[in-house]
Design an enzyme around this catalytic site. Sequence first.
Site, PDB file in Angstrom:
ATOM      1  N   HIS A 117      40.837  39.700  40.016  1.00 56.70           N
ATOM      2  CA  HIS A 117      42.068  38.588  39.664  1.00 56.70           C
ATOM      3  C   HIS A 117      42.306  37.643  40.591  1.00 56.70           C
ATOM      4  CE1 HIS A 117      45.331  36.571  36.825  1.00 56.70           C
ATOM      5  NE2 HIS A 117      45.749  36.364  37.824  1.00 56.70           N
ATOM      6  N   GLU A 118      42.601  37.989  41.636  1.00 53.54           N
ATOM      7  CA  GLU A 118      43.100  36.914  42.725  1.00 53.54           C
ATOM      8  C   GLU A 118      41.517  35.977  42.775  1.00 53.54           C
ATOM      9  OE1 GLU A 118      45.761  36.258  43.305  1.00 53.54           O
ATOM     10  OE2 GLU A 118      47.050  37.486  42.098  1.00 53.54           O
ATOM     11  N   HIS A 121      40.915  33.114  40.371  1.00 51.35           N
ATOM     12  CA  HIS A 121      41.531  32.005  41.243  1.00 51.35           C
ATOM     13  C   HIS A 121      40.548  30.836  41.895  1.00 51.35           C
ATOM     14  CE1 HIS A 121      44.968  32.115  38.374  1.00 51.35           C
ATOM     15  NE2 HIS A 121      45.208  33.142  39.697  1.00 51.35           N
TER      16      HIS A 121
HETATM   17 ZN   LIG Z   1      47.030  35.139  38.940  1.00 50.25          ZN
END
Ligand SMILES: [Zn+2]
Length: 246
Positions: A117-118, A121
Amino acid sequence: MNLLSGINGYYHGFGRGYGWGFDPTYLLAILGLVLTLIASARVKSTFHTYAKVRSASGLTGAMAAERVLHSCGIYNVGIERISGELTDHYDPRSKTLRLSESTYGSNSVAAICVAAHECGHAVQDQVQYGPLVLRSTLVPLANFGSTLSWPIFLAGLIFSMRPLPMGGIILFCLAVLFQLITLPVEFNASSRALKILEQNHILSDHELTGGRKVLRAAALTYVAALASSLLQLLRLIILARGRDRD
Ligand SMILES: [Zn+2]
């Protein structure tokens, strides 16, 4: 927001209508707090459930993150270990992925999904994903708004300076806008993460089902934070209108 309960005596309108010492709009703030606590408890319990499920690949969060980044052609992002649990984040200024102790060295399904998930980004940063760019632009305004909205609002009520409560509400709206634009950023990072994990066979279909639950629970904390802020905004509007009627 807690400031308000301490100065209830200033609110003639509430004093007359509901008795001194009780501000009924406080229930909105409590409801917001309950929502955020439920969402936070849910993400922790879902994370802990899948933190016990070891991934078949045996990759740790840090190893999975490196694989995800490389599969997207990203080689300029560093991966660091930081203390805490669920403190994971991507820092676009230093191009660093910071993974918490419970993610960095763990080979669980939960750790891999949070790390991915990171990475989502980091990918958003690389492709200059519109909502992320807008969100970064809003950071100073949102900080300004969330710091000054209540003091300005309360000063307006206490000193009966009519434009100030409205100014406080507008400033608070800046913070709400920031939370609103955070939602597509978070949902998009998770959907990118799950797609990359699937395409690169880092997690199996069965593991992805669990990963989806972890990331959905994490996204719900942002939804709860927004709901809580909207309830606070409603509270500010009710307080300002009540004062105007005095
Ligand atoms: Zn996030």
